[in-house]
Design an enzyme around this catalytic site. Structure first.
Site, PDB file in Angstrom:
ATOM      1  N   ARG A  63       0.826  -1.212   0.000  1.00  0.00           N
ATOM      2  CA  ARG A  63       0.000   0.000   0.000  1.00  0.00           C
ATOM      3  C   ARG A  63       0.862   1.265   0.000  1.00  0.00           C
ATOM      4  O   ARG A  63       0.510   2.265  -0.630  1.00  0.00           O
ATOM      5  CB  ARG A  63      -0.935  -0.026   1.206  1.00  0.00           C
ATOM      6  CG  ARG A  63      -1.997  -1.122   1.057  1.00  0.00           C
ATOM      7  CD  ARG A  63      -2.826  -1.277   2.307  1.00  0.00           C
ATOM      8  NE  ARG A  63      -3.426  -0.039   2.729  1.00  0.00           N
ATOM      9  CZ  ARG A  63      -3.827   0.214   3.974  1.00  0.00           C
ATOM     10  NH1 ARG A  63      -3.678  -0.698   4.917  1.00  0.00           N
ATOM     11  NH2 ARG A  63      -4.373   1.376   4.280  1.00  0.00           N
ATOM     12  N   GLN A  95      -8.823  10.384   8.540  1.00  0.00           N
ATOM     13  CA  GLN A  95      -8.560   9.012   8.989  1.00  0.00           C
ATOM     14  C   GLN A  95      -7.630   8.331   7.995  1.00  0.00           C
ATOM     15  O   GLN A  95      -7.169   7.217   8.240  1.00  0.00           O
ATOM     16  CB  GLN A  95      -9.873   8.229   9.048  1.00  0.00           C
ATOM     17  CG  GLN A  95     -10.892   8.799  10.033  1.00  0.00           C
ATOM     18  CD  GLN A  95     -12.245   8.120   9.853  1.00  0.00           C
ATOM     19  OE1 GLN A  95     -12.510   7.057  10.411  1.00  0.00           O
ATOM     20  NE2 GLN A  95     -13.114   8.733   9.074  1.00  0.00           N
ATOM     21  N   ASN A  96      -7.383   9.007   6.873  1.00  0.00           N
ATOM     22  CA  ASN A  96      -6.596   8.380   5.818  1.00  0.00           C
ATOM     23  C   ASN A  96      -5.114   8.409   6.142  1.00  0.00           C
ATOM     24  O   ASN A  96      -4.607   9.380   6.698  1.00  0.00           O
ATOM     25  CB  ASN A  96      -6.848   9.089   4.489  1.00  0.00           C
ATOM     26  CG  ASN A  96      -8.293   8.966   4.055  1.00  0.00           C
ATOM     27  OD1 ASN A  96      -9.020   8.125   4.576  1.00  0.00           O
ATOM     28  ND2 ASN A  96      -8.720   9.805   3.129  1.00  0.00           N
ATOM     29  N   HIS A 113      -5.196   8.464  12.206  1.00  0.00           N
ATOM     30  CA  HIS A 113      -4.844   7.042  12.121  1.00  0.00           C
ATOM     31  C   HIS A 113      -3.442   6.831  11.565  1.00  0.00           C
ATOM     32  O   HIS A 113      -3.119   5.740  11.079  1.00  0.00           O
ATOM     33  CB  HIS A 113      -5.878   6.279  11.271  1.00  0.00           C
ATOM     34  CG  HIS A 113      -7.217   6.164  11.942  1.00  0.00           C
ATOM     35  ND1 HIS A 113      -8.380   5.837  11.273  1.00  0.00           N
ATOM     36  CD2 HIS A 113      -7.581   6.348  13.244  1.00  0.00           C
ATOM     37  CE1 HIS A 113      -9.399   5.825  12.123  1.00  0.00           C
ATOM     38  NE2 HIS A 113      -8.942   6.134  13.328  1.00  0.00           N
ATOM     39  N   GLU A 207     -22.998   7.141  -0.122  1.00  0.00           N
ATOM     40  CA  GLU A 207     -24.250   6.571   0.394  1.00  0.00           C
ATOM     41  C   GLU A 207     -24.349   6.927   1.873  1.00  0.00           C
ATOM     42  O   GLU A 207     -23.368   7.359   2.460  1.00  0.00           O
ATOM     43  CB  GLU A 207     -24.262   5.050   0.202  1.00  0.00           C
ATOM     44  CG  GLU A 207     -23.068   4.369   0.823  1.00  0.00           C
ATOM     45  CD  GLU A 207     -22.873   2.942   0.347  1.00  0.00           C
ATOM     46  OE1 GLU A 207     -23.672   2.484  -0.479  1.00  0.00           O
ATOM     47  OE2 GLU A 207     -21.934   2.305   0.816  1.00  0.00           O
TER      48      GLU A 207
HETATM   49  C1  BJW Z   1     -17.278   7.682  -1.306  1.00  0.00           C
HETATM   50  C2  BJW Z   1     -16.712   7.499  -2.539  1.00  0.00           C
HETATM   51  C3  BJW Z   1     -16.639   8.621  -3.330  1.00  0.00           C
HETATM   52  C4  BJW Z   1     -16.701   5.515  -1.527  1.00  0.00           C
HETATM   53  N1  BJW Z   1     -17.124   9.733  -2.872  1.00  0.00           N
HETATM   54  N2  BJW Z   1     -17.766   8.746  -0.798  1.00  0.00           N
HETATM   55  C5  BJW Z   1     -17.614  -1.377  19.959  1.00  0.00           C
HETATM   56  C6  BJW Z   1     -18.274  -0.148  19.939  1.00  0.00           C
HETATM   57  C7  BJW Z   1     -17.568   1.041  19.752  1.00  0.00           C
HETATM   58  C8  BJW Z   1     -16.196   1.036  19.565  1.00  0.00           C
HETATM   59  C9  BJW Z   1     -15.544  -0.184  19.592  1.00  0.00           C
HETATM   60  C10 BJW Z   1     -16.243  -1.365  19.789  1.00  0.00           C
HETATM   61  N3  BJW Z   1     -15.346  -2.384  19.748  1.00  0.00           N
HETATM   62  C11 BJW Z   1     -14.118  -1.869  19.515  1.00  0.00           C
HETATM   63  C12 BJW Z   1     -14.217  -0.532  19.419  1.00  0.00           C
HETATM   64  C13 BJW Z   1     -13.123   0.441  19.142  1.00  0.00           C
HETATM   65  C14 BJW Z   1     -12.593   0.323  17.733  1.00  0.00           C
HETATM   66  C15 BJW Z   1     -13.752   0.350  16.742  1.00  0.00           C
HETATM   67  O1  BJW Z   1     -14.230   1.399  16.334  1.00  0.00           O
HETATM   68  N4  BJW Z   1     -14.213  -0.801  16.279  1.00  0.00           N
HETATM   69  C16 BJW Z   1     -15.347  -0.851  15.350  1.00  0.00           C
HETATM   70  C17 BJW Z   1     -15.124  -1.968  14.341  1.00  0.00           C
HETATM   71  C18 BJW Z   1     -16.628  -0.977  16.130  1.00  0.00           C
HETATM   72  N5  BJW Z   1     -11.732   1.473  17.537  1.00  0.00           N
HETATM   73  C19 BJW Z   1     -10.442   1.459  17.874  1.00  0.00           C
HETATM   74  O2  BJW Z   1      -9.899   0.466  18.320  1.00  0.00           O
HETATM   75  C20 BJW Z   1      -9.693   2.765  17.745  1.00  0.00           C
HETATM   76  N6  BJW Z   1      -9.060   3.065  18.989  1.00  0.00           N
HETATM   77  C21 BJW Z   1      -9.772   3.351  20.093  1.00  0.00           C
HETATM   78  O3  BJW Z   1     -10.990   3.317  20.101  1.00  0.00           O
HETATM   79  O4  BJW Z   1      -9.000   3.690  21.190  1.00  0.00           O
HETATM   80  C22 BJW Z   1      -9.697   3.988  22.418  1.00  0.00           C
HETATM   81  C23 BJW Z   1     -10.288   5.362  22.470  1.00  0.00           C
HETATM   82  C24 BJW Z   1     -11.498   5.576  23.105  1.00  0.00           C
HETATM   83  C25 BJW Z   1     -12.053   6.868  23.184  1.00  0.00           C
HETATM   84  C26 BJW Z   1     -11.402   7.939  22.630  1.00  0.00           C
HETATM   85  C27 BJW Z   1     -10.187   7.723  22.008  1.00  0.00           C
HETATM   86  C28 BJW Z   1      -9.658   6.439  21.915  1.00  0.00           C
HETATM   87  C29 BJW Z   1      -8.622   2.661  16.671  1.00  0.00           C
HETATM   88  C30 BJW Z   1      -9.191   2.571  15.311  1.00  0.00           C
HETATM   89  C31 BJW Z   1      -8.072   2.390  14.284  1.00  0.00           C
HETATM   90  C32 BJW Z   1      -8.605   2.261  12.881  1.00  0.00           C
HETATM   91  N7  BJW Z   1      -7.561   1.898  12.009  1.00  0.00           N
HETATM   92  C33 BJW Z   1      -7.844   1.710  10.575  1.00  0.00           C
HETATM   93  C34 BJW Z   1      -6.603   1.112   9.902  1.00  0.00           C
HETATM   94  C35 BJW Z   1      -5.505   2.168   9.758  1.00  0.00           C
HETATM   95  C36 BJW Z   1      -4.308   1.623   9.101  1.00  0.00           C
HETATM   96  C37 BJW Z   1      -4.561   1.151   7.684  1.00  0.00           C
HETATM   97  O5  BJW Z   1      -4.766   1.987   6.794  1.00  0.00           O
HETATM   98  O6  BJW Z   1      -4.535  -0.052   7.454  1.00  0.00           O
HETATM   99  O7  BJW Z   1      -8.207   2.964   9.982  1.00  0.00           O
HETATM  100  S1  BJW Z   1      -9.278   0.711  10.300  1.00  0.00           S
HETATM  101  C38 BJW Z   1      -9.818   1.560   8.859  1.00  0.00           C
HETATM  102  O8  BJW Z   1     -11.141   2.100   9.080  1.00  0.00           O
HETATM  103  C39 BJW Z   1      -8.854   2.755   8.699  1.00  0.00           C
HETATM  104  C40 BJW Z   1      -9.827   3.860   8.385  1.00  0.00           C
HETATM  105  O9  BJW Z   1      -9.228   5.123   8.691  1.00  0.00           O
HETATM  106  C41 BJW Z   1     -11.027   3.522   9.212  1.00  0.00           C
HETATM  107  C42 BJW Z   1     -12.297   4.183   8.755  1.00  0.00           C
HETATM  108  O10 BJW Z   1     -12.644   3.748   7.454  1.00  0.00           O
HETATM  109  P1  BJW Z   1     -13.336   4.768   6.449  1.00  0.00           P
HETATM  110  O11 BJW Z   1     -12.384   5.852   6.112  1.00  0.00           O
HETATM  111  O12 BJW Z   1     -14.640   5.172   6.969  1.00  0.00           O
HETATM  112  O13 BJW Z   1     -13.460   3.854   5.130  1.00  0.00           O
HETATM  113  P2  BJW Z   1     -14.652   2.845   4.701  1.00  0.00           P
HETATM  114  O14 BJW Z   1     -14.087   1.999   3.637  1.00  0.00           O
HETATM  115  O15 BJW Z   1     -15.236   2.176   5.866  1.00  0.00           O
HETATM  116  O16 BJW Z   1     -15.779   3.812   4.123  1.00  0.00           O
HETATM  117  C43 BJW Z   1     -15.599   4.569   2.941  1.00  0.00           C
HETATM  118  C44 BJW Z   1     -16.864   5.400   2.700  1.00  0.00           C
HETATM  119  O17 BJW Z   1     -16.641   6.215   1.561  1.00  0.00           O
HETATM  120  C45 BJW Z   1     -18.113   4.573   2.418  1.00  0.00           C
HETATM  121  O18 BJW Z   1     -19.215   5.078   3.174  1.00  0.00           O
HETATM  122  C46 BJW Z   1     -18.369   4.783   0.926  1.00  0.00           C
HETATM  123  O19 BJW Z   1     -19.747   4.805   0.572  1.00  0.00           O
HETATM  124  C47 BJW Z   1     -17.763   6.142   0.705  1.00  0.00           C
HETATM  125  N8  BJW Z   1     -17.271   6.378  -0.658  1.00  0.00           N
HETATM  126  N9  BJW Z   1     -16.361   6.120  -2.658  1.00  0.00           N
HETATM  127  C48 BJW Z   1     -17.674   9.801  -1.621  1.00  0.00           C
HETATM  128  N10 BJW Z   1     -16.122   8.505  -4.566  1.00  0.00           N
END
Ligand code: BJW
Ligand code: ZN
Length: 239
Positions: A63, A95-96, A113, A207
């Site tokens: 990547r 987040q990117n 992130h 969406e």
């Molecule tokens: C378009 C388009 C176009 C397409 N035009 N739109 C239960 C409940 C709540 C929380 C938790 C839980 N269990 C665990 C947790 C916590 C956990 C979490 O959230 N888990 C969930 C699965 C529920 N979170 C964590 O662990 C985080 N840390 C944490 O919480 O620490 C404690 C804390 C507490 C309180 C305050 C502070 C801290 C850490 C999260 C780390 C995420 N890391 C990643 C990987 C990064 C490295 C890598 O790149 O590999 O980050 S995961 C991945 O998802 C990446 C992204 O930044 C992140 C978000 O994804 P994103 O950007 O939303 O992408 P997509 O693909 O999901 O969506 C794309 C969107 O674009 C779609 O809607 C499309 O429709 C749209 N789209 N084309 C406009 N042309």
């Protein structure tokens, strides 16, 4: 619009999708998803890295190489234009892990992130700019240890600069979310934080996101079209 001074913009993978960088989760448009080939817990958790470092380092090397061949799209350019011209407070919380906001010229960008183009030495806790592979275990330029990992935030780890983000959200008059599915916390909760302080909340996405109902306004479409149009609106309403 006239009363808006402080803007917080949250961006996600959708803002870079039209630059050819795959999003994480497959959308209803059936576009490519980065995690189709891998289980999330294998490549995006510290436990996965401890279990199979070669798999994880190889995934990020691929990547890191790929993003260096991609270019910013009209959404990145429009946000950079807003950053340059907006005299009030503005923070692009992305987040990117790509650098396309910066390559479009945006300055007020925070990578919650982490960044593909940085490596983190877990021996001396320093971060260096890194464009090459990590799988061959290069040495840290600071301490010489072979302990470099991608400087990205995995599940279970604390996202970066949360104090700065929450301070900006507390002062926000306008919160705009662009191209994120709202599946990952704490970013998915920012819209509620912004609502609590009375900010106007707007979602720009292909969406409806998981937290769509929290936004006062949603515009659906491609970021490359929605973002430039919205930026024009904000800048025109200033006068
Ligand atoms: C378009 C388009 C176009 C397409 N035009 N739109 C239960 C409940 C709540 C929380 C938790 C839980 N269990 C665990 C947790 C916590 C956990 C979490 O959230 N888990 C969930 C699965 C529920 N979170 C964590 O662990 C985080 N840390 C944490 O919480 O620490 C404690 C804390 C507490 C309180 C305050 C502070 C801290 C850490 C999260 C780390 C995420 N890391 C990643 C990987 C990064 C490295 C890598 O790149 O590999 O980050 S995961 C991945 O998802 C990446 C992204 O930044 C992140 C978000 O994804 P994103 O950007 O939303 O992408 P997509 O693909 O999901 O969506 C794309 C969107 O674009 C779609 O809607 C499309 O429709 C749209 N789209 N084309 C406009 N042309
Ligand atoms: Zn070191």
């Amino acid at each position: 619009m006239a009363r808006i001074r402080n803007i917080v913009i949250l961006t996600g993978a959708g803002v870079s999708a039209e630059s050819g960088i795959d999003t994480f989760r497959a959308g209803s448009d059936g576009g490519p998803s980065l995690w189709e080939q891998h289980r999330v817990e294998d490549v995006a958790t510290p436990e996965g890295f401890a279990r199979d470092p070669d798999l994880v380092l190889g995934f990020y090397d691929m990547r890191r190489a790929a993003i260096q061949t991609k270019q910013p799209n009209p959404a990145h350019h429009a946000l950079a234009r807003l950053d340059a011209q907006w005299e009030g407070g503005l923070l692009i919380v992305t987040q990117n892990v790509d650098d396309l906001h910066e390559r479009a010229g945006a300055r007020r960008v925070l990578h919650m992130h982490g960044e593909h183009l940085k490596a983190w030495c877990t021996a001396c806790d320093t971060r260096s700019r890194w464009t090459a592979p990590l799988i061959d275990r290069p040495r840290c330029p600071g301490c010489g240890a072979a302990a470099l990992r991608p400087d990205v935030v995995w599940f279970g780890e604390m996202p970066y600069e949360m104090d700065t983000i929450y301070a900006a959200l507390r002062d926000a008059d306008l919160f705009v979310s662009v191209g994120t599915s709202g599946a990952v916390y704490p970013a998915a909760g920012f819209v509620r934080d912004a609502r609590e302080v009375g900010a106007w909340t707007l979602e720009l996405n292909l969406e409806r996101s998981q937290g769509s109902h929290w936004f006062q306004e949603t515009r659906l479409g491609r970021a490359s079209e929605l973002v430039p149009a919205w930026v024009d609106e904000v800048l025109a309403a200033r006068a």
